[in-house]
Design a protein around this motif. Structure first.
Motif, PDB file in Angstrom:
ATOM      1  N   VAL A  34       0.829  -1.207   0.000  1.00 45.54           N
ATOM      2  CA  VAL A  34       0.000   0.000   0.000  1.00 45.54           C
ATOM      3  C   VAL A  34       0.867   1.263   0.000  1.00 45.54           C
ATOM      4  N   PRO A  35       0.374   2.336  -0.582  1.00 41.41           N
ATOM      5  CA  PRO A  35       1.136   3.589  -0.567  1.00 41.41           C
ATOM      6  C   PRO A  35       1.173   4.192   0.835  1.00 41.41           C
ATOM      7  N   ILE A  36       2.345   4.678   1.240  1.00 43.37           N
ATOM      8  CA  ILE A  36       2.505   5.284   2.570  1.00 43.37           C
ATOM      9  C   ILE A  36       3.200   6.639   2.463  1.00 43.37           C
ATOM     10  N   ASP A  37       3.054   7.465   3.516  1.00 42.31           N
ATOM     11  CA  ASP A  37       3.781   8.737   3.549  1.00 42.31           C
ATOM     12  C   ASP A  37       5.109   8.542   4.278  1.00 42.31           C
ATOM     13  N   LYS A  38       5.834   9.639   4.478  1.00 45.17           N
ATOM     14  CA  LYS A  38       7.165   9.530   5.079  1.00 45.17           C
ATOM     15  C   LYS A  38       7.130   9.054   6.526  1.00 45.17           C
ATOM     16  N   ASN A  39       5.958   9.134   7.149  1.00 49.61           N
ATOM     17  CA  ASN A  39       5.805   8.669   8.538  1.00 49.61           C
ATOM     18  C   ASN A  39       5.201   7.266   8.610  1.00 49.61           C
ATOM     19  N   HIS A  40       5.215   6.572   7.483  1.00 45.20           N
ATOM     20  CA  HIS A  40       4.667   5.219   7.380  1.00 45.20           C
ATOM     21  C   HIS A  40       3.168   5.178   7.660  1.00 45.20           C
ATOM     22  N   ARG A  41       2.489   6.292   7.398  1.00 45.79           N
ATOM     23  CA  ARG A  41       1.030   6.296   7.491  1.00 45.79           C
ATOM     24  C   ARG A  41       0.474   5.913   6.129  1.00 45.79           C
TER      25      ARG A  41
END
Length: 402
Positions: free
Chosen positions: A25-32
């Motif tokens: 799944v796609p995540i942001d830099k904070n692994h959200r």
């Protein structure tokens, strides 16, 4: 296609079940997680197995570590998310093969779930490696494939692993749903008019789809980068518009498609937004698609094309969309794609049309505008969806029914 068994055909009581999912799944830099659709769609399959008092061993890949054990691509961050969604404790092991992994699997009790570490930490996953398949097979008594989005890949856990389970293999509910809806289009039995919209840049992946769809579609809209090879072959001037795979395209296929269009169902853009360079700050103007000047690039469909395509969508009852109408990542050239997204959502909610959308950019356009909840079905696979529409099957499906 042969009848393919699903999780509904089995009772998994006390059975160790290797469940291949796609939690890439796609995540942001904070692994959200930015988009958890693939996880959400696989939850029913997991729940079915644990409700049978089976033992679930989740295997998936994440990112492109190329055989390296990278902490940044560990699946450990999913434990909390999965535990919350399934309302049960999810166990995690920092490997996917080996003695210690087997020990962790054998310790599982009925109804428990174990998530194993990233399959792609081993380069053998992407190499169709028989020894790697055998090591994975030691972990389960059943194999379930619920990873539609990678079902077209010749990867060990997709193509080789299922073959080691004889009749103890099947597909999950996500895979079943994808096949059901895609077959609806391929049968040509959907409510009329049937409209197919294809965009994006890679024409080689869509030529066969166009060939298949032309036989029963009422409208076949071709936009984005894949429209330019057609326009060029029809005698138009496309300037410096990007024609990906131009050297590898069999132009006879395009000629063949155009010659088959005796019902005039294929619709190309008539105007496009062109730019003097490939960036968001480029100078732009509206131009006829057949008359793009040298050194200018077509980067989005124009206002007349938007109006024409949206008119077709409005009167359609069955709609399939894959691929953006322009360079969607640049805001300046995203209007065409967003307009199509809005029109499909509106037709679905107001006209009770059935809509199926696949492909990262198409779904991103829907989500950006808040239309994703207004689509009948969002496919979890872009490339996998196209592969199925081309061949009416995939490597992952064939390895289950063999």
């Amino acid at each position: 296609m042969k009848i393919i068994k699903t999780v509904k055909d089995f009772n998994f009581k006390n059975k160790k079940t290797l469940l291949r999912v796609d939690f890439n799944v796609p995540i942001d830099k904070n692994h959200r997680i930015i988009d958890d659709t693939r996880i959400q769609y696989s939850i029913p399959t997991i729940k079915k197995i644990i409700s049978d008092q089976g033992k679930v061993i989740l295997i998936t890949h994440f990112g492109r570590p190329k055989g390296k054990n990278l902490k940044s691509l560990s699946l450990n961050f999913l434990v909390h998310i999965l535990s919350k969604k399934l309302k049960t404790h999810i166990k995690f092991h920092d490997n996917c093969i080996g003695d210690e992994t087997e020990k962790k699997v054998n310790e599982l009790k009925k109804g428990e779930i174990l998530l194993l570490e990233n399959l792609r930490f081993y380069k053998e996953e992407e190499e169709e490696n028989e020894q790697f398949a055998k090591k994975l097979a030691k972990l389960g008594e059943f194999y379930v494939n619920d990873a539609f989005s990678v079902s077209h890949r010749s990867h060990t856990s997709i193509s080789l692993l299922p073959k080691l389970f004889n009749n103890n293999k099947c597909i999950g509910m996500l895979m079943e749903k994808e096949i059901l809806f895609l077959n609806k289009f391929l049968s040509g039995k959907g409510k009329k008019p049937i409209t197919v919209l294809l965009g994006g840049a890679k024409i080689y992946s869509k030529i066969k789809v166009i060939e298949n769809m032309i036989n029963f579609s009422d409208y076949l809209i071709i936009g984005g980068g894949i429209s330019y090879p057609f326009i060029k072959i029809k005698g138009g001037k496309v300037g410096n518009s990007i024609i990906k795979d131009d050297q590898t395209i069999d132009h006879r296929l395009i000629h063949s498609i155009l010659s088959k269009d005796n019902r005039n169902i294929i619709h190309f853009p008539n105007d496009v937004i062109i730019a003097d360079s490939f960036n968001n700050s480029a100078n732009t103007k509206i131009c006829n698609i057949y008359s793009i000047p040298d050194k200018w690039i077509g980067l989005d469909i124009g206002p007349n094309s938007i109006k024409h395509f949206c008119h077709i969508i409005k009167k359609s009852k069955t709609i399939l969309w894959n691929g953006p109408m322009g360079v969607f990542e640049f805001k300046k050239f995203s209007t065409g794609t967003k307009s199509i997204a809005k029109a499909i959502a509106k037709s679905t909610t107001e006209n009770e049309s059935f809509s199926l959308v696949g492909g990262g950019d198409s779904i991103a356009a829907l989500k950006t505008e808040g239309y994703d909840k207004k689509i009948s079905y969002l496919s979890t696979g872009g490339g996998a969806m196209l592969e199925y529409l081309k061949n009416k099957s995939s490597i992952g499906i064939q390895s289950i029914i063999m």
